[in-house]
Write a protein that holds these residues in place. Sequence first.
Motif, PDB file in Angstrom:
ATOM      1  N   GLU A   1       0.899  -1.332   0.036  1.00  0.00           N
ATOM      2  CA  GLU A   1      -0.111   0.112  -0.099  1.00  0.00           C
ATOM      3  C   GLU A   1       0.827   1.444   0.009  1.00  0.00           C
ATOM      4  N   ALA A   2       0.343   2.204  -0.784  1.00  0.00           N
ATOM      5  CA  ALA A   2       1.115   3.618  -0.624  1.00  0.00           C
ATOM      6  C   ALA A   2       0.633   4.091   0.451  1.00  0.00           C
ATOM      7  N   GLY A   3       1.647   5.253   1.146  1.00  0.00           N
ATOM      8  CA  GLY A   3       1.089   5.884   2.153  1.00  0.00           C
ATOM      9  C   GLY A   3       2.046   6.924   2.478  1.00  0.00           C
ATOM     10  N   HIS A   4       1.626   7.531   3.493  1.00  0.00           N
ATOM     11  CA  HIS A   4       2.664   8.808   3.926  1.00  0.00           C
ATOM     12  C   HIS A   4       2.349   8.822   5.595  1.00  0.00           C
ATOM     13  N   ASP A   5       2.979   9.725   6.340  1.00  0.00           N
ATOM     14  CA  ASP A   5       2.725   9.875   7.720  1.00  0.00           C
ATOM     15  C   ASP A   5       1.447   9.832   8.359  1.00  0.00           C
ATOM     16  N   LEU A   6       0.584  10.659   7.426  1.00  0.00           N
ATOM     17  CA  LEU A   6      -0.791  10.927   8.273  1.00  0.00           C
ATOM     18  C   LEU A   6      -1.848   9.615   8.073  1.00  0.00           C
ATOM     19  N   ASN A   7      -1.300   8.632   6.730  1.00  0.00           N
ATOM     20  CA  ASN A   7      -2.098   7.507   6.744  1.00  0.00           C
ATOM     21  C   ASN A   7      -1.475   6.520   7.586  1.00  0.00           C
ATOM     22  N   TYR A   8      -0.295   6.491   8.053  1.00  0.00           N
ATOM     23  CA  TYR A   8       0.277   5.354   9.069  1.00  0.00           C
ATOM     24  C   TYR A   8      -0.180   5.783  10.820  1.00  0.00           C
ATOM     25  N   ILE A   9      -0.353   7.033  10.852  1.00  0.00           N
ATOM     26  CA  ILE A   9      -0.773   7.052  12.238  1.00  0.00           C
ATOM     27  C   ILE A   9      -2.186   7.082  12.075  1.00  0.00           C
ATOM     28  N   GLY A  10      -3.030   7.081  11.102  1.00  0.00           N
ATOM     29  CA  GLY A  10      -4.402   6.879  10.973  1.00  0.00           C
ATOM     30  C   GLY A  10      -4.740   5.457  11.077  1.00  0.00           C
ATOM     31  N   HIS A  11      -3.892   4.756  10.327  1.00  0.00           N
ATOM     32  CA  HIS A  11      -4.204   3.300  10.268  1.00  0.00           C
ATOM     33  C   HIS A  11      -3.876   2.521  11.536  1.00  0.00           C
ATOM     34  N   THR A  12      -3.220   3.078  12.478  1.00  0.00           N
ATOM     35  CA  THR A  12      -2.586   2.373  13.739  1.00  0.00           C
ATOM     36  C   THR A  12      -3.595   2.938  14.917  1.00  0.00           C
ATOM     37  N   GLY A  13      -4.538   3.503  14.631  1.00  0.00           N
ATOM     38  CA  GLY A  13      -5.484   4.075  15.754  1.00  0.00           C
ATOM     39  C   GLY A  13      -4.679   5.201  16.669  1.00  0.00           C
ATOM     40  N   LEU A  14      -3.481   5.575  16.294  1.00  0.00           N
ATOM     41  CA  LEU A  14      -2.857   6.663  17.161  1.00  0.00           C
ATOM     42  C   LEU A  14      -3.668   7.909  16.849  1.00  0.00           C
ATOM     43  N   LEU A  15      -3.981   8.304  15.627  1.00  0.00           N
ATOM     44  CA  LEU A  15      -4.457   9.833  15.432  1.00  0.00           C
ATOM     45  C   LEU A  15      -5.952   9.788  16.053  1.00  0.00           C
ATOM     46  N   ALA A  16      -6.689   8.418  15.845  1.00  0.00           N
ATOM     47  CA  ALA A  16      -8.032   8.529  16.700  1.00  0.00           C
ATOM     48  C   ALA A  16      -8.086   8.831  18.148  1.00  0.00           C
ATOM     49  N   LEU A  17      -6.861   9.066  18.869  1.00  0.00           N
ATOM     50  CA  LEU A  17      -6.695   9.151  20.313  1.00  0.00           C
ATOM     51  C   LEU A  17      -7.189  10.736  20.454  1.00  0.00           C
ATOM     52  N   GLN A  18      -6.655  11.523  19.571  1.00  0.00           N
ATOM     53  CA  GLN A  18      -7.001  12.918  19.564  1.00  0.00           C
ATOM     54  C   GLN A  18      -7.138  13.648  18.321  1.00  0.00           C
ATOM     55  N   PRO A  19      -7.953  13.404  17.467  1.00  0.00           N
ATOM     56  CA  PRO A  19      -7.848  14.111  16.053  1.00  0.00           C
ATOM     57  C   PRO A  19      -8.585  15.680  16.068  1.00  0.00           C
ATOM     58  N   GLY A  20      -8.963  16.276  17.238  1.00  0.00           N
ATOM     59  CA  GLY A  20      -9.456  17.339  17.257  1.00  0.00           C
ATOM     60  C   GLY A  20     -11.064  17.381  17.302  1.00  0.00           C
ATOM     61  N   PRO A  21     -11.552  18.667  17.181  1.00  0.00           N
ATOM     62  CA  PRO A  21     -12.999  18.282  16.920  1.00  0.00           C
ATOM     63  C   PRO A  21     -13.626  17.747  15.580  1.00  0.00           C
ATOM     64  N   THR A  22     -14.712  17.171  15.547  1.00  0.00           N
ATOM     65  CA  THR A  22     -14.967  16.313  14.161  1.00  0.00           C
ATOM     66  C   THR A  22     -15.152  17.566  13.051  1.00  0.00           C
ATOM     67  N   ASP A  23     -15.600  18.570  13.568  1.00  0.00           N
ATOM     68  CA  ASP A  23     -16.040  19.738  12.499  1.00  0.00           C
ATOM     69  C   ASP A  23     -14.575  20.403  12.087  1.00  0.00           C
ATOM     70  N   ARG A  24     -13.607  20.293  12.745  1.00  0.00           N
ATOM     71  CA  ARG A  24     -12.314  21.144  12.607  1.00  0.00           C
ATOM     72  C   ARG A  24     -11.160  20.169  13.001  1.00  0.00           C
ATOM     73  N   PRO A  25     -11.026  19.047  12.356  1.00  0.00           N
ATOM     74  CA  PRO A  25     -10.106  18.023  12.857  1.00  0.00           C
ATOM     75  C   PRO A  25      -8.551  18.688  12.530  1.00  0.00           C
ATOM     76  N   VAL A  26      -7.601  18.120  13.477  1.00  0.00           N
ATOM     77  CA  VAL A  26      -6.372  18.993  13.316  1.00  0.00           C
ATOM     78  C   VAL A  26      -5.326  17.957  12.857  1.00  0.00           C
ATOM     79  N   VAL A  27      -4.542  18.311  11.883  1.00  0.00           N
ATOM     80  CA  VAL A  27      -3.498  17.518  11.303  1.00  0.00           C
ATOM     81  C   VAL A  27      -2.171  17.863  12.399  1.00  0.00           C
TER      82      VAL A  27
END
Length: 370
Positions: A134-160
Amino acid sequence: MMQPLSGIKVLDLTNLLPGPLATLMLAEAGAEVLKIERPGGDDMRGYQPEWNGTGAAFGLLNRGKKSFILDLKSEKGADRLRLLLQDVDVLVEQFRPGIMDKLGFGYAAVREVNPHLIYCSITGYGQSGHRAQEAGHDLNYIGHTGLLALQPGPTDRPVVPPALIADIGGGTFPAVINILLALRQRDLTGQGCHLDIAMTDAMFTFAWHALARRFATERCPAPGESELCGGSPRYQLYPAKDGGLIACAALEDHFWRRFASVIGLDPTLTDDRRDPAATMAAVAALIATRSAAEWEPVFAKADCCLTIVRSLDDALSDPHFIQRGLFSRRLRGLDGGTMPALPLPIAPQFRGPADDEKPVPPLSQAETGW
């Protein structure tokens, strides 16, 4: 000056961030790094902003290396690489799994040429498993492993996130650590090895606190619920009156009580276990009564793990970091200008002189490879 990696030769077949930063660290510890670039050069040479004849990011990540152009798809380029491989200690590559095999330089083939070689492969998902291609970059990797889901910011204004956690924490650092371990193992056995560095694997290490809760309670924390991801008033960002941010990390009781005292928190809310949301709201209201500049001396005197969130410019001029010598080393550009080199977490005694000035490698600087 004898450095820990003096005499170690490294072939760098990487681009972008994880591999180049790993080989930069090896170079800073004394290794001789030869960066193999395709005809036309590494894409990052043209990345903006341009500085002194090359991309500034390329310069920072390749300080002090040598460059050599090889077309690995050509017979001449492949033959030259085979010659180089006979006299090298470490190879770092960052292609998708299977590409090096197609080029004739997979680990099995290279091991026949040099059985003592440490062969390090850095990929997003590793050399095996159904996501390996699979192709990917940093945001994909932290998103795929559950790490980003621990604090993505408000659902209407998610934070990179502001840091490339997977690239550096999952690629660069594990690569450097395992290369050094492999070199030590080679000292004992005389044999090289293949290192399979998957950036996603280490993202579970970064989720250690959430994993402890998941394994112990069989329930994952919801977004923003974990104490270290916004769920506690003790570990939180609070806006001041002027919009400046206060970073509160008063986790331990003695720090927390000191903090609560200096801001005048109602004693009934100091025990934040009763109603964390009410305590957090009360703290936020109190912090918002003064500017960040007004709070700064108060928190400095209290010494309770409270800081003002600084801009990068402010941090660069902080006397502490200047005194630590973080920006004393220099990068010399292709046109002769200089700027501070990238600070690296390598002990000063393992690096060159603090005032050393190393260049950006011009294309095909090394006539014979080394």
